[in-house]
Design a protein around this motif. Sequence first.
Motif, mmCIF file in Angstrom:
data_model
loop_
_atom_site.group_PDB
_atom_site.id
_atom_site.type_symbol
_atom_site.label_atom_id
_atom_site.label_comp_id
_atom_site.label_asym_id
_atom_site.label_seq_id
_atom_site.Cartn_x
_atom_site.Cartn_y
_atom_site.Cartn_z
ATOM 1 N N ARG A 159 -1.389 4.473 -10.092
ATOM 2 C CA ARG A 159 -2.724 4.366 -10.675
ATOM 3 C C ARG A 159 -2.569 4.456 -12.187
ATOM 4 O O ARG A 159 -1.869 5.331 -12.689
ATOM 5 C CB ARG A 159 -3.633 5.473 -10.150
ATOM 6 C CG ARG A 159 -5.064 5.435 -10.671
ATOM 7 C CD ARG A 159 -5.893 6.525 -10.022
ATOM 8 N NE ARG A 159 -6.153 6.210 -8.622
ATOM 9 C CZ ARG A 159 -7.251 5.592 -8.193
ATOM 10 N NH1 ARG A 159 -8.163 5.193 -9.063
ATOM 11 N NH2 ARG A 159 -7.426 5.350 -6.909
ATOM 12 N N GLU A 164 0.832 -1.203 0.000
ATOM 13 C CA GLU A 164 0.000 0.000 0.000
ATOM 14 C C GLU A 164 0.869 1.256 0.000
ATOM 15 O O GLU A 164 0.546 2.253 -0.654
ATOM 16 C CB GLU A 164 -0.923 -0.003 1.225
ATOM 17 C CG GLU A 164 -1.896 1.162 1.274
ATOM 18 C CD GLU A 164 -2.706 1.315 -0.002
ATOM 19 O OE1 GLU A 164 -2.870 2.469 -0.451
ATOM 20 O OE2 GLU A 164 -3.173 0.294 -0.555
ATOM 21 N N ARG A 219 2.187 1.862 -3.470
ATOM 22 C CA ARG A 219 1.098 2.368 -4.310
ATOM 23 C C ARG A 219 0.850 3.857 -4.036
ATOM 24 O O ARG A 219 0.701 4.657 -4.958
ATOM 25 C CB ARG A 219 -0.165 1.557 -4.061
ATOM 26 C CG ARG A 219 -1.333 1.903 -4.980
ATOM 27 C CD ARG A 219 -2.523 0.999 -4.728
ATOM 28 N NE ARG A 219 -2.194 -0.388 -5.028
ATOM 29 C CZ ARG A 219 -2.059 -1.336 -4.112
ATOM 30 N NH1 ARG A 219 -2.219 -1.057 -2.827
ATOM 31 N NH2 ARG A 219 -1.766 -2.574 -4.458
ATOM 32 N N ARG A 220 0.838 4.216 -2.750
ATOM 33 C CA ARG A 220 0.536 5.599 -2.371
ATOM 34 C C ARG A 220 1.689 6.546 -2.730
ATOM 35 O O ARG A 220 1.478 7.573 -3.375
ATOM 36 C CB ARG A 220 0.249 5.654 -0.873
ATOM 37 C CG ARG A 220 0.032 7.053 -0.322
ATOM 38 C CD ARG A 220 -0.319 7.012 1.155
ATOM 39 N NE ARG A 220 0.601 6.185 1.928
ATOM 40 C CZ ARG A 220 1.791 6.594 2.369
ATOM 41 N NH1 ARG A 220 2.213 7.828 2.091
ATOM 42 N NH2 ARG A 220 2.567 5.787 3.079
ATOM 43 N N GLY A 275 2.265 6.841 -6.473
ATOM 44 C CA GLY A 275 1.133 7.290 -7.287
ATOM 45 C C GLY A 275 0.739 6.241 -8.304
ATOM 46 O O GLY A 275 0.491 6.549 -9.480
ATOM 47 N N ASP A 277 -6.006 1.045 -9.800
ATOM 48 C CA ASP A 277 -4.834 0.921 -8.935
ATOM 49 C C ASP A 277 -3.933 -0.171 -9.480
ATOM 50 O O ASP A 277 -4.400 -1.248 -9.885
ATOM 51 C CB ASP A 277 -5.255 0.560 -7.506
ATOM 52 C CG ASP A 277 -5.819 1.747 -6.750
ATOM 53 O OD1 ASP A 277 -5.593 2.887 -7.197
ATOM 54 O OD2 ASP A 277 -6.485 1.532 -5.729
#
Length: 427
Positions: free
Chosen positions: A296, A287, A290-291, A294, A303
């Motif tokens: 996406r 996570e 992913r955060r 970025g 995602d």
Amino acid sequence: MPALVLLGAQWGDEGKGKATDLLGGSVDYVVRYQGGNNAGHTVVVGDQKYALHLLPSGILSPTCVPVIGNGVVVDPSVLLSELSGLNERGVDTSKLMISGNAHIITPYNVTVDKVTERFLGKRKIGTTGRGIGPTYADKINRVGIRVQDLYDESILTQKVEAALDVKNQMLTKLYNRRAIAVEQVVEELLGYAEKLAPYVADTVLVLNQALEEDKVVLFEGGQGTLLDIDHGTYPFVTSSNPTAGGACTGSGVGPTKISRVIGILKAYTTRVGAGPFPTELFDADGEALRRIGGERGVTTGRDRRCGWFDAVIARYATRVNGLTDFFLTKLDVLTGWEQIPVCVAYEIDGKRVEELPYSQTDFHHAKPVYENLPGWSEDITKAKSFSDLPKNAQNYVKALEEMSGAPISAIGVGPGRDETIEVNSFL
């Protein structure tokens, strides 16, 4: 310097847009050679962010001629919308060239893509639903519509009729959908002809003449190596060849003209869509990647699945593409981890395997074998040279280079055009 190929060395989304844009000011032509608007590149120039889906990243370089090659499948409405959006932001798109042999994504290709994916249910591939696969299928089945067909209404009508003879049977009898009218499709496609006409060219001739004149041509892949229809994690792949060989067939430029093949590697691993992914993380680390990264999809908005760096697939990409160099991106995302695991091999049925298994079954059961490398906490986004990086970041890059089988010639330390460390020049 003749031709260079720049492609993704993982499952796509490695940062090809930034790499192409970085080189765009030094090359004369940037050629997109496969895929369609199922791919996306994000390019950051100053405080401006550009999301490109079908256009070559070189469109943002004023001195560069962007080319959509014959291996690309083109959705005219998407292309014209993308051109309009760039024009509104002051980007000159007048130099764009489109191969007359590129295939058109028709409305019925999009319909077929969506209904067949839904019909597969749990067995779905994870397509973007944009008609890419069905358009390539029509191409191979020799019932495809090419850009040049927009300029001969009689031929266009005959080809649409031939395609819909079969597709309407499938749509109505198998999927319980309404038949698509030939006249409606022909009218829509003809509506694009005049708007596209200024860009249509014999790009094979143009590119080969450019190389004969010692111009520099950069070929840009749309997806990553592991999504290649022949060499990827089939069937969870795209419908074309983003590997280096695809640059030749997708542009009409022979392999003897290519001097360097540059693979784009993310400092960790991501993928979008279904399919095996040995290093995928389902925890807080995944996570965080992913955060911070970025992660996406530029085109899909989905995602991305995130995991640690996989040296096995990097070595595979080096082999099947004949890579001469790597461009390592998003090294800055890993700042803050005390230890950074790297997958150096797989365990399959209790055995250690250091090369990508050719068997789909084995790859599905592959478990990552990790080595932990020391991390760093210092901000690296302002680094201008390799020596500016913290020692542990330097060691991480060197370890990835040794494991992957080709020199890392550039390192991305941030999203901006100027946030790149050039270790060796690509030109």
